[in-house]
Design a protein around this motif. Structure first.
Motif, short mmCIF file in Angstrom:
data_model
loop_
_atom_site.label_atom_id
_atom_site.label_comp_id
_atom_site.label_asym_id
_atom_site.label_seq_id
_atom_site.Cartn_x
_atom_site.Cartn_y
_atom_site.Cartn_z
N GLY A 240 -11.44 53.96 38.53
CA GLY A 240 -11.55 55.37 39.15
C GLY A 240 -10.53 55.44 40.37
N ALA A 241 -10.83 56.58 41.39
CA ALA A 241 -9.71 56.97 42.22
C ALA A 241 -9.73 55.61 43.19
N GLY A 242 -8.34 55.64 43.93
CA GLY A 242 -8.26 54.45 45.03
C GLY A 242 -6.82 54.37 45.07
N LYS A 243 -6.67 53.17 45.88
CA LYS A 243 -5.29 52.65 46.32
C LYS A 243 -4.73 51.42 45.43
N TYR A 244 -3.79 51.68 44.73
CA TYR A 244 -3.45 50.66 43.62
C TYR A 244 -1.96 50.01 43.93
N LEU A 245 -1.72 48.71 43.66
CA LEU A 245 -0.47 47.97 43.65
C LEU A 245 -0.49 47.70 42.14
N LEU A 246 0.48 48.40 41.21
CA LEU A 246 0.50 47.96 39.97
C LEU A 246 1.92 47.11 39.92
N VAL A 247 1.79 45.79 39.34
CA VAL A 247 2.66 44.76 39.33
C VAL A 247 3.12 44.52 38.03
N HIS A 248 4.30 44.37 37.76
CA HIS A 248 4.81 44.24 36.22
C HIS A 248 5.86 43.01 36.49
N TYR A 249 5.81 42.18 35.66
CA TYR A 249 7.00 41.12 35.35
C TYR A 249 7.25 40.91 34.02
N ASP A 250 8.67 40.58 33.86
CA ASP A 250 9.14 40.14 32.45
C ASP A 250 10.43 39.33 32.81
N GLU A 251 11.03 38.85 31.66
CA GLU A 251 12.04 37.84 31.40
C GLU A 251 13.28 38.82 31.04
N LYS A 252 14.46 38.36 31.21
CA LYS A 252 15.92 39.33 30.86
C LYS A 252 16.86 37.93 30.67
N TRP A 253 17.64 38.36 29.67
CA TRP A 253 19.06 37.68 29.38
C TRP A 253 20.05 38.60 30.24
N PHE A 254 21.01 38.07 30.75
CA PHE A 254 22.35 38.32 31.38
C PHE A 254 23.32 37.78 30.75
N TRP A 255 24.33 38.27 30.27
CA TRP A 255 25.33 37.89 29.54
C TRP A 255 26.64 37.55 30.45
N GLY A 256 27.36 36.78 30.02
CA GLY A 256 28.86 36.60 30.61
C GLY A 256 29.76 37.71 29.92
N LEU A 257 29.65 38.09 28.86
CA LEU A 257 30.64 39.07 28.31
C LEU A 257 29.72 40.01 27.47
N VAL A 258 29.97 41.28 27.65
CA VAL A 258 29.28 42.24 26.85
C VAL A 258 30.39 43.48 26.36
N MET A 259 30.46 43.57 25.28
CA MET A 259 31.58 44.61 24.58
C MET A 259 30.98 46.12 24.68
N ARG A 260 31.79 46.84 25.04
CA ARG A 260 31.68 48.19 25.13
C ARG A 260 31.37 48.98 23.87
N LYS A 261 30.28 49.71 23.80
CA LYS A 261 29.99 50.30 22.43
C LYS A 261 30.93 51.65 22.22
N ASN A 262 31.25 52.09 23.19
CA ASN A 262 32.03 53.59 23.41
C ASN A 262 33.49 53.39 24.11
N ALA A 263 34.21 52.20 23.98
CA ALA A 263 35.30 51.95 24.54
C ALA A 263 36.33 52.95 24.27
N LYS A 264 37.13 53.63 25.06
CA LYS A 264 38.18 54.50 25.00
C LYS A 264 39.55 53.90 24.77
N THR A 265 40.38 54.39 23.55
CA THR A 265 41.70 54.25 23.25
C THR A 265 42.58 55.26 23.53
N PHE A 266 43.80 54.80 23.89
CA PHE A 266 44.89 55.87 24.30
C PHE A 266 46.04 55.69 23.22
N GLU A 267 46.99 56.43 23.06
CA GLU A 267 48.07 56.28 22.26
C GLU A 267 48.87 55.22 23.04
N ASP A 268 49.45 54.23 22.00
CA ASP A 268 50.37 53.06 22.29
C ASP A 268 49.30 52.03 23.06
#
Length: 318
Positions: free
Chosen positions: A33-61
């Motif tokens: 019901g109604a009231g004051k709540y503190l909703l807590v969420h937890y999870d794990e995640k990998w962080f990488w040393g190198l991530v390639m871009r999906k939409n990298a831009k290129t230019f002439e030459d």
């Protein structure tokens, strides 16, 4: 009209039933019901040393960037666990205040089985271990390791047990938030996580459920196969990943970060993460729960042809 092709979890009728019940439970403030709540969420995640871009831009030459690696497993990575909270009154849609509770590198102490020296590459590219002494035999040092529910591992193969982490870090910090003089004094605590393997460890689950019961808190894990209700995956982790990759490129170019550099950058991103990015995930989860109810537990709304997962949070909240 364009749409995004997606692969979404295949669900049976039993899973749809569980999703529907969880969404209703979530939207009804867990039947409290109604009231004051503190909703807590937890999870794990990998962080990488190198991530390639999906939409990298290129230019002439300008040549396109290509990186060679023997295997993706050779790219350095670090696992971290994040814990956030959202304090609100009566209904998440009323708004509230988001807080960072903990952000920790998943490490434990290992005992050196022998003396170890610093390495170097010789003129033929072979690794030689003839540098300065890094550590002596039987000396303890921190290493990145796998997350478990309650298993602490061994001296030469340590683990990162969630049970110890909650006992020593997460629960004390939540108590500080809802205890006398805390930011959310006398708020009812509800803790949500997903159904990843370590989260389902029987010893760990029994410990956290009993602890929450003694404190008058509520342990409310998500239904299985329900990643669209993962608060951290909805906002915090995507924002952190994007910022982490950007900082890594700015500071190290196309060179791969080492583990300590990965963690230092991730910690910097966490410290700079605004509370609005955390709050966004909680409001999104609340609105996604409404979609789950509307579709009777089915996840078809995740398909690009049916409007996707957008919930309009960015236009409704400052």
């Amino acid at each position: 009209k364009l749409f995004t092709e997606r692969i979404i979890p295949l669900m049976n009728d039993e899973q749809k039933f569980k999703h529907l019940n969880f969404a209703r439970h979530f939207r009804s403030n867990w039947g409290l019901g109604a009231g004051k709540y503190l909703l807590v969420h937890y999870d794990e995640k990998w962080f990488w040393g190198l991530v390639m871009r999906k939409n990298a831009k290129t230019f002439e030459d300008l040549d396109n960037t290509t990186i060679r690696a023997y295997h993706k497993s050779h790219i350095s990575k670090v696992m971290a666990i994040a814990v956030t909270g959202f304090g609100f009154e009566d209904n998440i849609e009323n708004g509230g205040e988001a807080v960072k509770i903990a952000f920790t590198r998943c490490q434990s102490h290992k005992v050196a089985g022998r003396m170890q020296r610093a390495s170097r590459k010789d003129e033929n590219g072979k690794t030689k271990y003839d540098g300065a002494i890094v550590r002596e035999k039987d000396q303890m040092y921190l290493v990145d390791c796998a997350v478990t529910g309650s298993n602490i591992g061994t001296a030469d193969s340590p683990k990162f047990p969630l049970m110890s982490y909650f006992e020593e870090t997460v629960f004390p910090r939540i108590i500080a938030l809802v205890g006398p003089g805390g930011k959310f004094e006398n708020y009812t605590v509800v803790i949500q996580g997903d159904n990843a393997g370590p989260h389902e460890d029987k010893v760990y689950k029994r410990y956290v459920e009993e602890y929450c019961g003694r404190e008058g808190w509520h342990w409310e894990p998500q239904a299985p196969q329900m990643p669209h209700m993962n608060v951290l995956d909805l906002s915090v982790f995507p924002n952190m990943s994007k910022r982490h990759s950007s900082l890594a490129r700015d500071h190290n170019g196309m060179h791969m970060l080492k583990e300590d550099q990965i963690w230092d950058t991730a910690e910097l991103v966490w410290n700079d993460l605004p509370s609005c990015k955390i709050a966004s995930g909680y409001v999104q989860a609340n609105r996604i729960a409404s979609k789950v109810i509307h579709h009777r537990g089915d996840n078809i709304f995740l398909s690009g042809s049916n409007g996707g997962i957008s919930t309009g949070v960015s236009t409704d909240f400052d």
